[in-house]
Structures are given as structure tokens and as C-alpha cells.
Design an enzyme around this catalytic site. Structure first.
Site, PDB file in Angstrom:
ATOM      1  CG  ASP A 233     -24.202 -18.883   8.477  1.00 20.92           C
ATOM      2  OD1 ASP A 233     -24.320 -18.041   7.564  1.00 20.92           O
ATOM      3  OD2 ASP A 233     -23.486 -19.898   8.383  1.00 20.92           O
ATOM      4  CB  VAL A 234     -25.206 -13.552   6.961  1.00 21.79           C
ATOM      5  CG1 VAL A 234     -24.645 -12.578   7.979  1.00 21.79           C
ATOM      6  CG2 VAL A 234     -24.114 -14.186   6.112  1.00 21.79           C
TER       7      VAL A 234
ATOM      8  CG  ASN B 102     -17.569  -6.732   7.711  1.00 22.26           C
ATOM      9  OD1 ASN B 102     -16.739  -6.274   6.938  1.00 22.26           O
ATOM     10  ND2 ASN B 102     -17.255  -7.616   8.659  1.00 22.26           N
TER      11      ASN B 102
ATOM     12  CE1 TYR C 252     -14.476 -11.419  -1.745  1.00 20.60           C
ATOM     13  CE2 TYR C 252     -13.436 -10.196  -3.527  1.00 20.60           C
ATOM     14  CZ  TYR C 252     -13.862 -10.274  -2.211  1.00 20.60           C
ATOM     15  OH  TYR C 252     -13.678  -9.204  -1.371  1.00 20.60           O
TER      16      TYR C 252
ATOM     17  CE  LYS D 188     -17.255  -9.055  -1.396  1.00 22.00           C
ATOM     18  NZ  LYS D 188     -17.965  -8.647  -0.155  1.00 22.00           N
TER      19      LYS D 188
END
Length: 251
Positions: A61-62, A88, A156, A160
Site C-alpha cells: 500500500d502506498v 499512478n 479528490y 490533485k
């Protein structure tokens, strides 16, 4: 452009853009280190690569710092170096007005979409600076939401925008070390994550409209091209989207 002798680390490589990019890089001759939570789906990606023996799978898991540190250690142990990191892995959250988004939901998306890329970038920097020849390239999967938000997508959108800041800081701090960084902003490549937009997406004026999508292969091909550029060339931002995407003059 051949990627023979080059090594790429890809997070979120178990499906969608990550999987398509892995296959395209493998077809260009790159060796791959693929990272994701779903081990069975990683194996599916590996099986679709032309040289599965040149693909290392790492399950994790990142958001897990130790797992990310282990990812880069495994990459260097197997292949001796890393030339490319594709940040990604990412998630979205269910559409909701800002005042209805829980702290848990917001923190979860920050952890995956922003903290994860930071951890991977930090560890990639260590490898890029230590290896010979030194240097490397990082590509961050941004979004057109890094520039113009959708309604009811606060978490989100915020993450971003954060990735955009991370991209610019990475490009600046990497300059002295032959490290370059790109953000690729994608407008509805046809993946499972974006499939709902082809059925109808909420617009700022309150209407719901079908949005255009395009074959994810074009994203993968763009990444292969950027990855193959010499390190004295930087593509800071790359926007690729469906021609009918309501972004320019989004309304």
C-alpha cells in the site's frame, strides 16, 4: 524508443492506467517493478507483459511508509537501479457536497493520493541520487481536476491540486541532481474508475451529461514517449483528454 536496460517502478499497476502503462513500457523493453494492494491483479498485469521474467511484483500500500521503502529496496536488489517512477495509484470518493464529507473520507483520500506519491518520490530521490549514472524521471498521475474541479469532489480536487504542487517542487529540487518530473493530466481515459462519466456526470450548472472518453492505450503511449526522453528534457505538464471533454470552458 527502446527502454532496454531501463527500470520503471509503477504504483497502482493492478488495473486501468497502471496496467496499460506497464504493458506499453514492457513492450518498449523496460524492466518493471509493479506495486499494488491486489496481488492477484498484479499477476494478471504481469501475465500480459511480453517478458514476464523482467517484471517484479511487490504487494503493498502506498500509504505504508515501510512498504514503500521496501518497494525501492526490492527494485534495486533485483535490477540494480531505477530510471522511472510512475506515481499512478489513486482513489476518488463518492460525490458529496463539501459539508457532507467525513473527516475519515477526506483523510483517506489525502493519504492515498498525496502522501503516497510523496513517500514514493522521497524514496525514488534517494535511489536516483545514489546510483551511477545518477538521475531519473518521475511521472505523477494528476487529473484535469488539478486545474478545474468537478462539483461535489472536494477531497479528490484538493489532493490533485496537491499533486501539482508536489510535481513542481520535485522538478525544482531535482534539477541539481538530474531528476525530472512530469504531471500527466487525463480527461476521461476509458477505465473502470472513469466509466461512470460515460453514463452521465454532474456538471457545474446542475445538469447531468455524458462525457467523452478515449482508449487508455493513448495515455500509456504518451507515458512511454515521455519516459524515453533524455533527462535534460522536462515535460512539466502534459494534458491528454477526449476532444469533447468539458474542460476548456467547463460549464
Amino acid at each position: 524508443m527502446s527502454g532496454e536496460g531501463k527500470v520503471a517502478v509503477i504504483t497502482g499497476a493492478s488495473s486501468g492506467i497502471g496496467r496499460s502503462t506497464a504493458i506499453a513500457l514492457a513492450e518498449a523493453g523496460w524492466s518493471l517493478v509493479l506495486f499494488a494492494r491486489r496481488a492477484d491483479k498484479l499477476q494478471d498485469t504481469q501475465a500480459q507483459c511480453p517478458r514476464p521474467d523482467k517484471v517484479l511484483l511487490v504487494n503493498g500500500d502506498v500509504t505504508d511508509e515501510l512498504a514503500v521503502i521496501g518497494l525501492f529496496k526490492a527494485a534495486v536488489q533485483r535490477f540494480g537501479r531505477v530510471d522511472l517512477l510512475f506515481n499512478n495509484a489513486g482513489i476518488s470518493h463518492a460525490a458529496a457536497p463539501l459539508d457532507e464529507i467525513s473527516l475519515e473520507t477526506f483523510q483517506n483520500i489525502v493519504n492515498v493520493n498525496l502522501t503516497g506519491p510523496f513517500l514514493c518520490t522521497r524514496e525514488a530521490f534517494k535511489v536516483f541520487k545514489a546510483q551511477s549514472p545518477s538521475g531519473g524521471r518521475i511521472i505523477n498521475n494528476g487529473s484535469i481536476a488539478a486545474h478545474a474541479p468537478r462539483p461535489h469532489a472536494t477531497g479528490y480536487t484538493a489532493t490533485k491540486h496537491g499533486v501539482l504542487g508536489l510535481t513542481r517542487a520535485t522538478a525544482l529540487d531535482g534539477r541539481a541532481h538530474n531528476i525530472t518530473c512530469t504531471q500527466i493530466d487525463i480527461g476521461n481515459a476509458h477505465t473502470d474508475m472513469a466509466a461512470g462519466h460515460s453514463l452521465g456526470a454532474l456538471q457545474p450548472d446542475g445538469t447531468v451529461k455524458v462525457e467523452g472518453t478515449f482508449d487508455v492505450k493513448h495515455v500509456a503511449d504518451a507515458i512511454v514517449h515521455i519516459a524515453g526522453l533524455p533527462l535534460n528534457v522536462t515535460v512539466l505538464n502534459f494534458n491528454i483528454m477526449a476532444t469533447t471533454m468539458p474542460f476548456v470552458g467547463r460549464g
